[in-house]
Every structure is written in structure tokens, then in C-alpha cells.
Design a protein around this motif. Structure first.
Motif, short mmCIF file in Angstrom:
data_model
loop_
_atom_site.label_atom_id
_atom_site.label_comp_id
_atom_site.label_asym_id
_atom_site.label_seq_id
_atom_site.Cartn_x
_atom_site.Cartn_y
_atom_site.Cartn_z
N SER A 30 0.86 -1.18 0.00
CA SER A 30 0.00 0.00 0.00
C SER A 30 0.89 1.22 0.00
N THR A 31 0.80 2.02 -1.06
CA THR A 31 1.65 3.22 -1.11
C THR A 31 1.25 4.19 0.01
N GLY A 32 -0.04 4.25 0.34
CA GLY A 32 -0.48 5.10 1.45
C GLY A 32 0.24 4.70 2.75
N LEU A 34 3.05 3.04 2.98
CA LEU A 34 4.49 3.30 2.84
C LEU A 34 4.79 4.78 3.12
N PHE A 35 3.93 5.66 2.59
CA PHE A 35 4.13 7.09 2.84
C PHE A 35 3.90 7.43 4.32
N ARG A 36 2.85 6.83 4.92
CA ARG A 36 2.59 7.11 6.34
C ARG A 36 3.77 6.66 7.22
N ASN A 37 4.37 5.51 6.88
CA ASN A 37 5.54 5.05 7.63
C ASN A 37 6.70 6.02 7.47
N LEU A 52 1.44 17.23 1.20
CA LEU A 52 0.58 16.81 0.08
C LEU A 52 -0.49 15.85 0.58
N MET A 53 -0.06 14.88 1.37
CA MET A 53 -1.00 13.87 1.88
C MET A 53 -2.04 14.48 2.82
N ASP A 54 -1.57 15.32 3.74
CA ASP A 54 -2.50 15.90 4.71
C ASP A 54 -3.62 16.67 4.01
N GLY A 56 -4.73 15.93 1.04
CA GLY A 56 -5.51 15.04 0.17
C GLY A 56 -5.03 15.04 -1.27
N ASN A 57 -3.83 15.63 -1.51
CA ASN A 57 -3.29 15.64 -2.88
C ASN A 57 -2.37 14.45 -3.10
N LEU A 58 -2.09 14.16 -4.37
CA LEU A 58 -1.22 13.02 -4.68
C LEU A 58 0.26 13.39 -4.54
N VAL A 59 1.05 12.43 -4.14
CA VAL A 59 2.50 12.58 -4.15
C VAL A 59 2.92 12.45 -5.63
N ILE A 63 8.25 10.07 -7.71
CA ILE A 63 8.60 9.63 -6.34
C ILE A 63 7.88 8.33 -6.01
N THR A 64 6.60 8.28 -6.38
CA THR A 64 5.77 7.12 -6.04
C THR A 64 6.23 5.87 -6.81
N ILE A 65 6.52 6.04 -8.08
CA ILE A 65 6.94 4.90 -8.91
C ILE A 65 8.27 4.35 -8.38
N ASP A 83 -2.34 -1.95 -3.49
CA ASP A 83 -3.47 -1.17 -2.96
C ASP A 83 -3.09 0.31 -3.01
N GLY A 84 -3.83 1.07 -3.81
CA GLY A 84 -3.56 2.51 -3.87
C GLY A 84 -2.45 2.87 -4.84
N PHE A 85 -1.97 1.93 -5.59
CA PHE A 85 -1.00 2.17 -6.66
C PHE A 85 -1.25 1.17 -7.76
N PRO A 86 -1.33 1.54 -9.01
CA PRO A 86 -1.25 2.90 -9.55
C PRO A 86 -2.53 3.70 -9.29
N ARG A 87 -2.34 5.00 -9.23
CA ARG A 87 -3.46 5.91 -9.03
C ARG A 87 -3.58 6.90 -10.20
N THR A 88 -2.65 6.82 -11.14
CA THR A 88 -2.70 7.67 -12.33
C THR A 88 -2.26 6.80 -13.52
N VAL A 90 0.03 7.55 -15.66
CA VAL A 90 1.51 7.54 -15.70
C VAL A 90 2.05 6.46 -14.77
N GLN A 91 1.44 6.32 -13.59
CA GLN A 91 1.88 5.27 -12.65
C GLN A 91 1.59 3.88 -13.21
N ALA A 92 0.45 3.73 -13.91
CA ALA A 92 0.11 2.42 -14.49
C ALA A 92 1.16 2.02 -15.52
N THR A 169 -11.07 16.91 -1.41
CA THR A 169 -9.95 16.95 -2.37
C THR A 169 -9.62 15.54 -2.86
N ARG A 170 -9.61 14.56 -1.95
CA ARG A 170 -9.25 13.19 -2.34
C ARG A 170 -10.25 12.63 -3.34
N LEU A 171 -11.54 12.91 -3.10
CA LEU A 171 -12.55 12.38 -4.04
C LEU A 171 -12.41 13.02 -5.41
#
Ligand code: AMP
Length: 214
Positions: A30-32, A34-37, A52-54, A56-59, A63-65, A83-88, A90-92, A169-171
Motif C-alpha cells: 500500500s503506497t499510502g 508506505l508514505f505514512r511510515n 501533500l497527503m494531509d 488530500g493531494n497526490l504525491v 517519487i511514487t513509482i 493497494d492505492g498504486f497505480p493511481r494515475t 503515468v503510474q500504471a 480533495t481526495r474524491l
């Protein structure tokens, strides 16, 4: 097997992944999480991701890839739930390149569908253990003692991005960036969808059936 669980925030991806890990021995990426850790451990990555996360925007995609590539390298031969990746898109595309290098491929992209009103109800009431990550809900699945995790005794709190402004924002971000993945994976011939409504066990049963896992 590598498969993707995707859908709107609050669809239950984390909850269902936790069950698949516990009952089927799969590995949850879960990228979420991983970022929270990274934020908890105050790493450079965490510093970049936090604001960015707080909100509700994407990282950013690069960086995510890179983070996912680093993580997947150690999971050769394992059954992985993304879970939660890919989200765009470009990530796919990034994921395809990563898996190609590993001589693996994404087998299924399983969409969990939940009505928007239900999502709002789930997200605003969600509380999460800051120690073990267990997920609760003030109304549907409260902790036995207020603010204390039933499983590990850790502090149970609201996620910073489960406030109303961040949820909005997340939605919006989800609709603009992640919904196009439905067509992306339809074109690849690996898309399927299930309803994410009903009990955790009902949704879990649908996932197992869709994945043809006993
Ligand atoms: P989640 O736990 O999946 O709801 O993710 C929480 C937050 O982490 C998201 O709102 C984003 O800020 C960030 N995040 C998680 N996964 C990604 C991703 N694949 N791309 C960009 N940002 C992400």
C-alpha cells in the motif's frame, strides 16, 4: 500472482487487503501505508509527502513509482496485492515497466465500487490505530475502549486526511486521476469490478470469487 485492488478512498481496499494477508498469506503493498511510515520515521520521503497527503493531494508520480520499484524488488515470487498504486495513468505505465524488468505482469485490476454517500460516511467516521494500522469506525466498528486499539493497545485516531476538506480533495483527485484507469485496464483486458457494499465478509467473498482463490 500480482493484482491490483483499486477504487475510491473509503472503498475498503485496506480492510480487504488485511484479510487477504491474514487468510491467504499474500503480501500487501500500500503506497499510502508506505508514505505514512515514511512520515512517522521522519525520512526525506516523509518530509516530501506529508503536506501533500494531509491536504488530500497526490504525491508526484516519479517519487511514487521509484518507491514501488524499490518495494517490489524484494518481493520476487510472492503473491502481491497492490493497494492505492497505480493511481494515475503515468503510474500504471510505470508499473508495467517495473514488472517487465522483473519478468512479471499484473494479472487482474479489480475495482471496488461504493456509492459516494457511503464513502463519505465511512471516511468521516474512520479511526485508525497509529501503532498497528487497524481500522475502526465510530459507528459501525468502534473500539472497545475509546481511543484504544483492541488489537495492540495503541492510540486510535482520525487520519489527518479524513477531515471533510481533505476528503473532498481526495474524491476530486480520485475522479480526475484514478477513474481513467478503468478504461486503461479494460483495454488491457484485465479489468473486473465488484460491489464494495455490504459486510466485510461479503465483499471478501466477492474478491475471492473474482480472483478464483479458494
Ligand atoms: P491511501 O492510504 O491509499 O488513502 O493514501 C493516502 C494518501 O497517500 C493519498 O491521498 C496520497 O496523498 C498518498 N498516496 C497514496 N498512494 C499514492 C499514489 N499511488 N500516488 C500518489 N499519492 C499517493
Amino acid at each position: 500472482m500480482i493484482f491490483l485492488l483499486f477504487g475510491p478512498p473509503g472503498a475498503g481496499k485496506g480492510t480487504q487487503s488485511a484479510k487477504l494477508v491474514k487468510e491467504k498469506g499474500m503480501v500487501h503493498v500500500s503506497t499510502g501505508d508506505l508514505f505514512r511510515n515514511a512520515i512517522k520515521n521522519e525520512t526525506e520521503l516523509g518530509k516530501k509527502a506529508k503536506s501533500l497527503m494531509d491536504a488530500g493531494n497526490l504525491v508526484p508520480d516519479d517519487i511514487t513509482i521509484a518507491l514501488v520499484e524499490e518495494t517490489l524488488k524484494d518481493l520476487q515470487g510472492k503473491d502481491v496485492i497492490l493497494d492505492g498504486f497505480p493511481r494515475t495513468t503515468v503510474q500504471a505505465e510505470g508499473l508495467e515497466k517495473i514488472l517487465e524488468k522483473m519478468d512479471r505482469k499484473l494479472e487482474q485490476a479489480l475495482f471496488i465500487d461504493v456509492d459516494e454517500n457511503k464513502l463519505l460516511q465511512r471516511l468521516t467516521g474512520r479511526r485508525v490505530c497509529s501503532n498497528c494500522g487497524a481500522s475502526y469506525h465510530v459507528e459501525f466498528h468502534p473500539t472497545k475502549a475509546e481511543g484504544v486499539c483492541d488489537l495492540c493497545g495503541g492510540d486510535v485516531k482520525q487520519r489527518k486526511d479524513d477531515t471533510e476538506a481533505a476528503i473532498k480533495t481526495r474524491l476530486q483527485t480520485y475522479k480526475e486521476n484514478t477513474l481513467p484507469l478503468i478504461d486503461y485496464y479494460k483495454t488491457k483486458g484485465i479489468y473486473s469490478a465488484i460491489s464494495g457494499e455490504g459486510s466485510t465478509d461479503e465483499v471478501y467473498g466477492r474478491i475471492l470469487q473474482q480472483l478464483s482463490v479458494e
